[in-house]
Scaffold this active site. Structure first.
Site, mmCIF file in Angstrom:
data_model
loop_
_atom_site.group_PDB
_atom_site.id
_atom_site.type_symbol
_atom_site.label_atom_id
_atom_site.label_comp_id
_atom_site.label_asym_id
_atom_site.label_seq_id
_atom_site.Cartn_x
_atom_site.Cartn_y
_atom_site.Cartn_z
ATOM 1 N N ASP A 1 -44.765 -14.896 17.707
ATOM 2 C CA ASP A 1 -44.643 -16.118 18.062
ATOM 3 C C ASP A 1 -46.638 -16.330 17.688
ATOM 4 O OD1 ASP A 1 -44.914 -18.805 20.408
ATOM 5 O OD2 ASP A 1 -45.185 -17.060 21.643
ATOM 6 N N LYS B 1 -42.205 -14.218 26.973
ATOM 7 C CA LYS B 1 -40.986 -13.638 25.636
ATOM 8 C C LYS B 1 -40.476 -12.159 25.071
ATOM 9 C CE LYS B 1 -41.994 -17.454 22.746
ATOM 10 N NZ LYS B 1 -43.122 -18.616 23.298
ATOM 11 N N CYS C 1 -47.106 -22.905 19.239
ATOM 12 C CA CYS C 1 -47.585 -24.411 19.749
ATOM 13 C C CYS C 1 -48.149 -24.595 19.730
ATOM 14 C CB CYS C 1 -47.544 -23.447 21.473
ATOM 15 S SG CYS C 1 -49.477 -22.566 21.435
HETATM 16 N N1 SAM Z 1 -46.071 -14.313 22.807
HETATM 17 C C1 SAM Z 1 -46.150 -14.606 24.082
HETATM 18 C C2 SAM Z 1 -45.848 -14.885 25.298
HETATM 19 O O1 SAM Z 1 -44.559 -15.752 25.331
HETATM 20 O O2 SAM Z 1 -45.884 -15.449 26.778
HETATM 21 C C3 SAM Z 1 -47.437 -15.349 23.367
HETATM 22 C C4 SAM Z 1 -47.804 -15.337 22.939
HETATM 23 S S1 SAM Z 1 -50.192 -16.254 22.007
HETATM 24 C C5 SAM Z 1 -49.123 -17.654 21.382
HETATM 25 C C6 SAM Z 1 -50.289 -15.443 20.202
HETATM 26 C C7 SAM Z 1 -51.032 -14.105 20.665
HETATM 27 O O3 SAM Z 1 -51.069 -13.391 19.315
HETATM 28 C C8 SAM Z 1 -52.110 -13.622 21.667
HETATM 29 O O4 SAM Z 1 -51.720 -12.793 22.711
HETATM 30 C C9 SAM Z 1 -53.083 -13.503 20.637
HETATM 31 O O5 SAM Z 1 -53.288 -12.472 21.337
HETATM 32 C C10 SAM Z 1 -52.260 -12.470 19.303
HETATM 33 N N2 SAM Z 1 -53.119 -12.209 18.592
HETATM 34 C C11 SAM Z 1 -54.253 -12.990 18.303
HETATM 35 N N3 SAM Z 1 -54.862 -12.425 16.973
HETATM 36 C C12 SAM Z 1 -53.821 -11.740 16.306
HETATM 37 C C13 SAM Z 1 -53.677 -10.991 15.313
HETATM 38 N N4 SAM Z 1 -54.565 -11.367 14.463
HETATM 39 N N5 SAM Z 1 -52.502 -10.070 15.409
HETATM 40 C C14 SAM Z 1 -51.372 -10.650 16.086
HETATM 41 N N6 SAM Z 1 -51.473 -11.258 16.923
HETATM 42 C C15 SAM Z 1 -53.147 -11.547 17.050
#
Ligand code: SAM
Length: 450
Positions: free
Chosen positions: A177, A116, A230
């Site tokens: 996301d 993103k 997702c």
């Molecule tokens: N937006 C990214 C992309 O399009 O490439 C994908 C994001 S992935 C769905 C969700 C992300 O949130 C991961 O990288 C994860 O490490 C992070 N995450 C995990 N726990 C979290 C938290 N408590 N607060 C914020 N982000 C977190």
């Protein structure tokens, strides 16, 4: 095999068709899509075999098959990003909710690996994008992908969502996301099927609430919040929209979708907030959910006092400018031994952000000074900054792969620093000495496979 309790939990959802959904998961079909980097894409490097355009994103293309991206030098040059097609719908959401891009301050809160963020960097060319990842190890891959994309207006930070409260009413757009139970990726990642449980869906839902609540103070009044997952589970999708509207002063945005895109518009039960569901049996893409809101309310702008970036001395500035020939609107500053530049207009913002957050990358790293020499940085080679005055060496595909493996390649008739290019796109630096060539490709990014 998809878990029975998982299938049962989807039974009532708009657009769900169990036999078609199971069939699409049972088939070995894989949809491969890429989004091109409009600032690196040119007629020399447009040769992929495309199976058509992603309907909701001008820069998105389906490929006829999944090539080995590792062995494509253009992938390493940042000419495109391999991104799942449904999530490119963020393009359409932005086009309909944030038409003005100039000067916009945008936060991608859960950003790794950077799909993103690279889309946002292209959309907000004349804005500032803060790309955050809380997990330290994942922040590194984010830096890698942002560096390859080449933008000078992306800052990568490594902070917990809570830290953003210090930047009250600062961002015009925030994208969450959210980390989720991942059912939308079942077709691509079968391991996530084994890990799926109702318990985990509940935990994810609570975490999603916490993440959005933590970051919302950083969104300006009138600013846009975009929430996506997702996951197919209502607890992580429409229920979060209802929870948000219970707790916060938000208005849901309706996004126009063409019928032939086959995206399903849903409404949350209590507040009728609009959400958009992507089902893999209806369209060419994985499972995805997205919704957008505008924030109401009466928040004052409480900016932080500024932190100061270390300036370069006059002599250093001269030395750096002689080598890199920088455009005038860039601000040069020093971080440890490295010189970096960022567009002058964002200087006060970066100073503010640096008081609140741990910045992993801001602007573009140019290089360092060692005695009478400059050691240019890889980040500069991959950046979109002008490079007309520098020496380049165009190589063949085989030589490019050799270079990306950090091996020596033959360069004749030139001495000193050269930028290795493939199809006109820089891959990195090499220093040509009288009897050998030193390859400066970053060791941690080199191709390991033969
Ligand atoms: N937006 C990214 C992309 O399009 O490439 C994908 C994001 S992935 C769905 C969700 C992300 O949130 C991961 O990288 C994860 O490490 C992070 N995450 C995990 N726990 C979290 C938290 N408590 N607060 C914020 N982000 C977190």
């Amino acid at each position: 095999m998809l878990p029975i309790n998982f299938l049962q939990s989807l039974a009532q959802l708009k657009g769900f068709d169990q036999p078609a959904f199971e069939a699409v998961h049972a088939s070995a079909e894989q949809v491969t899509s890429i989004r091109i980097n409009p600032q690196k894409f040119n007629s020399e490097n447009s040769g992929w075999e495309k199976a058509g355009q992603v309907p909701w994103c001008n820069e998105g293309y389906y490929l006829t098959q999944r090539p080995s991206f590792t062995f494509d030098p253009l992938f390493h040059a940042g000419a495109y990003y391999v991104q799942e097609a449904s999530s490119m719908f963020l393009c359409a959401v932005l086009q309909q909710t944030v038409q003005e891009t100039k000067g916009m301050k945008v936060l991608d809160l859960c950003a790794a690996p950077g799909g993103k963020t690279t889309l946002l960097a292209s959309y907000f060319k004349d804005g500032l994008v803060v790309s955050n990842e809380v997990i330290k190890s994942r922040a590194n891959i984010l830096v890698e992908n942002v560096t390859k994309w080449g933008s000078d207006h992306v800052i990568v930070t490594n902070n917990d969502p809570k830290s953003f409260a210090a930047l009250t009413s600062y961002f015009d757009v925030i994208i969450v996301d959210a980390p989720c139970s991942g059912s939308g990726m079942f077709r691509k990642d079968t391991q996530s099927i084994v890990e799926w449980s109702e318990e985990n869906v509940k935990l994810c839902s609570l975490r999603q609430q916490r993440i959005v609540a933590d970051v919302l103070p950083a969104l300006k009044e009138g600013g846009v919040l975009i929430y996506s997952t997702c996951s197919y589970s209502v607890e992580e999708d429409e229920s979060i929209l209802d929870w948000l509207m219970d707790e916060q002063d938000l208005v849901s945005c309706r996004i126009a979708v063409q019928d032939d895109w086959r995206i399903v518009e849903t409404e949350s039960t209590r507040h009728q907030a609009y959400g958009y569901r992507f089902w893999p049996h209806r369209l060419q893409g994985e499972g995805f959910f997205i919704a957008a809101f505008v924030k109401l309310g009466n928040f004052k702008n409480e900016y932080l006092p500024s932190g100061k970036l270390s300036a370069a001395t006059k002599q250093e500035q001269q030395f750096i400018n002689d080598f890199f020939s920088l455009p005038l609107h860039y601000h040069l500053f020093k971080q440890k031994d490295f010189f970096r530049v960022l567009p002058q207009q964002w200087l006060p913002d970066i100073e503010k952000i640096s008081r609140a957050l741990y910045i992993k990358k801001a602007g573009i790293e140019l290089g360092s000074i060692k005695g009478k020499d400059i050691i240019p940085s890889h980040e500069f080679a991959l950046s979109l900054l002008p490079k007309e005055k520098l020496t380049t060496v165009e190589v063949s595909r085989d030589e490019a792969l050799q270079y990306l493996r950090k091996k020596e390649i033959k360069v004749e008739g030139i001495k000193g620093w050269v930028m290795i290019t493939y199809c006109g796109l820089p891959l990195g630096w090499a220093k040509v000495l009288p009897n050998r060539m030193n390859n400066y490709y970053p060791s941690e990014w080199r191709i390991l496979k033969d």
